[in-house]
Scaffold this motif. Sequence first.
Motif, PDB file in Angstrom:
ATOM      1  N   VAL A   1      39.907  18.635   1.444  1.00 48.49           N
ATOM      2  CA  VAL A   1      41.311  18.110   0.865  1.00 48.49           C
ATOM      3  C   VAL A   1      41.908  16.715   1.426  1.00 48.49           C
ATOM      4  O   VAL A   1      42.540  15.784   0.658  1.00 48.49           O
ATOM      5  CB  VAL A   1      42.180  19.177   1.171  1.00 48.49           C
ATOM      6  N   GLY A   2      41.850  16.466   2.590  1.00 47.02           N
ATOM      7  CA  GLY A   2      42.174  15.103   3.218  1.00 47.02           C
ATOM      8  C   GLY A   2      41.406  14.019   2.786  1.00 47.02           C
ATOM      9  O   GLY A   2      41.881  12.983   2.442  1.00 47.02           O
ATOM     10  N   ALA A   3      40.002  14.086   2.491  1.00 48.94           N
ATOM     11  CA  ALA A   3      39.159  13.164   2.006  1.00 48.94           C
ATOM     12  C   ALA A   3      39.615  12.789   0.700  1.00 48.94           C
ATOM     13  O   ALA A   3      39.681  11.640   0.211  1.00 48.94           O
ATOM     14  CB  ALA A   3      37.956  13.273   2.451  1.00 48.94           C
ATOM     15  N   LEU A   4      39.790  13.861  -0.032  1.00 52.38           N
ATOM     16  CA  LEU A   4      39.972  13.619  -1.537  1.00 52.38           C
ATOM     17  C   LEU A   4      41.410  13.040  -2.028  1.00 52.38           C
ATOM     18  O   LEU A   4      41.638  12.094  -2.496  1.00 52.38           O
ATOM     19  CB  LEU A   4      39.804  14.941  -2.150  1.00 52.38           C
ATOM     20  N   LEU A   5      42.565  13.464  -1.059  1.00 55.94           N
ATOM     21  CA  LEU A   5      43.556  12.872  -1.051  1.00 55.94           C
ATOM     22  C   LEU A   5      43.785  11.501  -0.401  1.00 55.94           C
ATOM     23  O   LEU A   5      44.317  10.701  -1.132  1.00 55.94           O
ATOM     24  CB  LEU A   5      44.593  13.823   0.043  1.00 55.94           C
ATOM     25  N   GLY A   6      42.983  11.098   0.685  1.00 59.16           N
ATOM     26  CA  GLY A   6      42.725   9.722   1.119  1.00 59.16           C
ATOM     27  C   GLY A   6      42.382   9.068   0.196  1.00 59.16           C
ATOM     28  O   GLY A   6      42.434   7.634   0.239  1.00 59.16           O
TER      29      GLY A   6
END
Length: 347
Positions: A24-29
């Motif tokens: 989630v963090g990487a996709l959001l980033g």
Amino acid sequence: MKRFSVTTSRPYDILVGENLLPQVGALLGEQLAPCKVSLITDSRVNGIYAQVVMTSLMENGFQVSKIVFPEGEHSKNITTYKNVLEALSEENLSRSDLIVALGGGVVGDLSGFAAATYLRGIRYIQVPTTYLAAVDSSVGGKTGINLLTGKNLAGAFWQPSMVICDYRTFDTLEDAERLNGAAEAIKSGMIMEANLIDHVLARDYEHVIGRCVSIKKSIVEADERDTGMRQLLNFGHTIGHSLEKLSAYKIPHGHAVARGMVVESRAAFRMGLTDFDASPFLTETLQTNGFDLRIPYSREELLKYALNDKKISGDNIAMVVPEVIGKCRLQKIPLSELGHFIECGLE
């Protein structure tokens, strides 16, 4: 992973795949610079998935806080909504920050409404963890809470910035919760794509989510504000919402919609609004797959809450009428006939 792009007033992507929560963090980033994030979830999901999502966000530079409220439809009220707004304020979230809604339909609807109204609107993303939220409520930007007189009567249209659906979260769902999602997916098949129903019954989650998202995407893009064809998505919901309210939400949403589709189909046929009676097909399909279709309430009880339906305009209500399996249309009937319509739908 599959990606769907929704072109609404605020365009966004829907990502569907396996094991996406740790990403989630990487996709959001990929789309947003690191900022403050308030993760909103319920007491059940908190103990299963919150930590993995928070870790992913923090590893990608986001500052994360968490808001947890009791699970269940009873939390989707003005008190919980107020508490969430106060918590967002205490965390000093700004308009450049973000809400992450992690959970099912209650979490998504309530978090989205908070996002729409806190500081007159901040960004939020949907991370659905239930079948129901994945195929329906996480997409389209409808947010809201329940009032004493009915379901979803306060809310706002507020599109998410992204939807990330990891269907491995369905592994922790109880059968009753899986049926909630199955009912909404069958509804999508009824209104637009008949062969989708076979995939629902086969529990082909990836295919079903992809097709439901595509169907809803096309409808929402054509009618974002729910003034026309988007009302097709409410097949079974006039009766369904009444059943939820009458049962004090002991009949869950999808189970109520399943019963509502049968009642509304039978009523439309008996009133001569269609030459096709979809109720035998729906009854067999739903009962074979574990749905209880009994209606323990009278015409008068159902009518009381049906009169709060959001498809009412002036002295008419738009009902969803099946023409064949896979195709429905909207039919206006006078409110004065709504009681008769309900009576025709009851056995």
